[in-house]
Design an enzyme around this catalytic site. Sequence first.
Site, PDB file in Angstrom:
ATOM      1  N   ASP A 254      42.161  27.775  53.008  1.00 56.00           N
ATOM      2  CA  ASP A 254      42.104  29.133  52.476  1.00 56.00           C
ATOM      3  C   ASP A 254      42.113  29.083  50.955  1.00 56.00           C
ATOM      4  O   ASP A 254      42.856  28.299  50.350  1.00 56.00           O
ATOM      5  CB  ASP A 254      43.299  29.960  52.964  1.00 56.00           C
ATOM      6  CG  ASP A 254      43.072  30.501  54.365  1.00 56.00           C
ATOM      7  OD1 ASP A 254      41.904  30.663  54.737  1.00 56.00           O
ATOM      8  OD2 ASP A 254      44.053  30.750  55.070  1.00 56.00           O
TER       9      ASP A 254
ATOM     10  N   ASP B 147      52.752  48.890  34.969  1.00 54.27           N
ATOM     11  CA  ASP B 147      52.056  48.311  36.127  1.00 54.27           C
ATOM     12  C   ASP B 147      52.819  47.067  36.578  1.00 54.27           C
ATOM     13  O   ASP B 147      52.815  46.042  35.894  1.00 54.27           O
ATOM     14  CB  ASP B 147      50.624  47.954  35.726  1.00 54.27           C
ATOM     15  CG  ASP B 147      49.786  47.490  36.911  1.00 54.27           C
ATOM     16  OD1 ASP B 147      50.367  47.274  38.000  1.00 54.27           O
ATOM     17  OD2 ASP B 147      48.562  47.323  36.743  1.00 54.27           O
TER      18      ASP B 147
ATOM     19  N   GLU C 133      48.643  41.444  38.397  1.00 56.40           N
ATOM     20  CA  GLU C 133      47.537  41.606  37.461  1.00 56.40           C
ATOM     21  C   GLU C 133      47.997  42.336  36.203  1.00 56.40           C
ATOM     22  O   GLU C 133      47.675  41.938  35.078  1.00 56.40           O
ATOM     23  CB  GLU C 133      46.388  42.377  38.117  1.00 56.40           C
ATOM     24  CG  GLU C 133      45.711  41.622  39.236  1.00 56.40           C
ATOM     25  CD  GLU C 133      46.392  41.837  40.590  1.00 56.40           C
ATOM     26  OE1 GLU C 133      47.503  42.415  40.601  1.00 56.40           O
ATOM     27  OE2 GLU C 133      45.828  41.400  41.611  1.00 56.40           O
TER      28      GLU C 133
ATOM     29  N   THR D 181      42.476  56.245  43.628  1.00 61.07           N
ATOM     30  CA  THR D 181      41.803  56.397  42.336  1.00 61.07           C
ATOM     31  C   THR D 181      41.389  55.061  41.741  1.00 61.07           C
ATOM     32  O   THR D 181      40.446  54.989  40.961  1.00 61.07           O
ATOM     33  CB  THR D 181      42.728  57.102  41.344  1.00 61.07           C
ATOM     34  OG1 THR D 181      43.882  56.275  41.112  1.00 61.07           O
ATOM     35  CG2 THR D 181      43.183  58.457  41.876  1.00 61.07           C
TER      36      THR D 181
ATOM     37  N   LYS E 274      43.050  52.307  32.635  1.00 58.83           N
ATOM     38  CA  LYS E 274      42.593  50.951  32.956  1.00 58.83           C
ATOM     39  C   LYS E 274      42.365  50.899  34.460  1.00 58.83           C
ATOM     40  O   LYS E 274      43.226  51.344  35.240  1.00 58.83           O
ATOM     41  CB  LYS E 274      43.660  49.934  32.546  1.00 58.83           C
ATOM     42  CG  LYS E 274      43.397  48.499  32.976  1.00 58.83           C
ATOM     43  CD  LYS E 274      44.701  47.723  33.104  1.00 58.83           C
ATOM     44  CE  LYS E 274      45.459  48.221  34.309  1.00 58.83           C
ATOM     45  NZ  LYS E 274      46.771  47.606  34.492  1.00 58.83           N
TER      46      LYS E 274
ATOM     47  N   ASP F 261      48.459  31.692  58.950  1.00 62.15           N
ATOM     48  CA  ASP F 261      49.750  32.329  59.207  1.00 62.15           C
ATOM     49  C   ASP F 261      49.649  33.651  59.946  1.00 62.15           C
ATOM     50  O   ASP F 261      50.657  34.201  60.391  1.00 62.15           O
ATOM     51  CB  ASP F 261      50.510  32.548  57.891  1.00 62.15           C
ATOM     52  CG  ASP F 261      49.750  33.446  56.915  1.00 62.15           C
ATOM     53  OD1 ASP F 261      48.629  33.886  57.257  1.00 62.15           O
ATOM     54  OD2 ASP F 261      50.283  33.704  55.819  1.00 62.15           O
TER      55      ASP F 261
END
Length: 684
Positions: free
Chosen positions: A314, A351, A355, A387, A401, A520
């Site tokens: 993977d 955030d 990321e 959104t 962003k 898994d």
Amino acid sequence: MSSKAQALSLFDQRILREAAISALKKLDPRALARNPVIFVTEVVSALVTVEFIRDVALGSSDASFSGQIAAWLWFTVLFANFAEAIAEGRGKAQADALRRTRTDSRAKRLIDPENSAGLKPVYEGVSALELKVSDVVLVEAGDLIPGDGDVIEGVASVNEAAITGESAPVIREAGGDRSAVTGGTTVLSDWIKVKITAAPGSSFIDRMIALVEGAERQKTPNELALSILLSGLTIIFLIVCVTLWPFAAYSGAEKSVTITVLVALLVCLIPTTIGGLLSAIGIAGMDRLIRFNVIATSGRAVEASGDVDTLLIDKTGTITYGNRMADGFFPVVGVQERALAEASMLASLADDTPEGRSIVALARSRYNLTAAEPGAGAKIVPFSAHTRISGVDLPGRSLRKGAVDAVLANGISAPDEFKRAVERISRSGGTPLAVSDNGKLLGVVHLKDVVKPDIKTRFAELRAMGIKTVMVTGDNPLTAAAIAGEAGVDDFIAQAKPEDKLNYIRREQQGGRLIAMCGDGSNDAPALAQADVGVAMQSGTQAAREAGNMVDLDSDPTKLIEIVAIGKQLLMTRGSLTTFSIANDVAKYFAIIPALFVATYPELKALDIMGLGDAHPAILSAVIFNALIIVALIPLALKGVAYRPIGAAALLRRNLLIYGVGGVIAPFIGIKAIDVLVVALHLV
């Protein structure tokens, strides 16, 4: 039982004591019958013992010789039993460590699991041993999970140190691939409802203990094939030794060729070295896996891992870190890169995704930016799957962003350089994020699925061994091709669905290739069951763990590469010691045959390379060496031959040089040294 834990010492005093006792118990012929070579050795040892008793009763001058031969033949059998007992003792020590994790805890069994009355959950306190399959229990902070099961409601932080050896807690929640829980682990926070899937005595830990102990394990196909070969060689040498009797009588050497001498010759010629170490090598291979926190359901799975031709890996978590990381800022014309970085950082302060945090970290490290938390006048715009945008509203500024199409959907026009940057990032396998300030585009943030730095080297090592690596990913073909090229894999399956994995495995197997993969989730179960080596993550679903033939307690997908290395080491060790054992026989011919017949056939003196002299010291020296070499090789059998990721041809040349040539030379040196001592001490 962490993979980082210190391995048991080869000379652990408790294991050695128990192994010595076990070696004596294994003298039972019914137990030794499973090992034809050592069984024959025991039978002829008993025969020589009878000869020794007869010589003593008759006052024969050969009594000292036959007695010493009988003693060393019994030592040969005991040393072979001792090697197997040490390997079993190390496995049982691991099992004892697992057994200590079990406890008879109390469980909160729910009276009305579905809470049809809509009231606060009502439970009864019962022993964990009273739980049955399909019972539902409530487990709250501080409680031990009473048995194996699946989380059907709630989310909690669970300490699985009792199983994995790692103290860092993990999240277990309902409705995903992280829903399986193991009895004996502890809930640290919140609560979960667990549906029991294993009856007492058949839990995951119970099955692990049974597998680890391995005393009654079945022989693998390769072990059976090698046992047949060794049995065939034993029969051949038995016929040779029997036919020497009339040959000696015909040549006038019947007085020197006694039953004791023929038995000594037989035991020296049959492959007692590998016969005595074969079982220990197999058990030790399982033990090495256990030290890496991997449980194999059978020795067949360990062997198959050493013969693997193709690895299905993977992408997420194995080849890449699994979280997209910010890699660069690309402003539009008229905007400074530092200004874009600052706006991206401010839009990401609230955030909490990996990321978002990576954008803040990159802006701070690359431009030495410092940012305070948004003030009281700031309005946070959290990320939404609907959104696909996040941001913050500051006095006089509205920073956004998010996904490029989502940001442009607000009527913002995109200049050509912006479009080119977006296309360039997409073609490289990255993810572009658009950043705007008050409705004006500032530029693009490049999010990259970061490839682990050492993974390309490891794939190159696998390629050198002739193993094909295939990356499996849900990404589009363009992104998959970019990451595959950077990681150095041989092939990839893009936009992979569960049936794609299964079809690929079947197609490869039809071509005669052995496949290994890890997974898994329940959707991985069919492919795990089909693969020759299916490594299920301990943190995965019950279906995945049942389908695989190995379970990784650390839930680390990269460990698949180590599993292949351990399997190859097992096969290399068995092959190397088999080569050494058979090569040993060559030197023993030169020790015994000339000593027996040189008086009748003086021409055989030319074969007495070692210059051993009299027959009895030469034969006794060969028998002593034959017994001691088993003891000398026990550490190698348990630790395994040093593994190097090189091609099969180079590996064969290396092992033939070390264990083939070495197997011929070592007995010449060893037997001669023992002969000098035997003569000096006047043992015969």
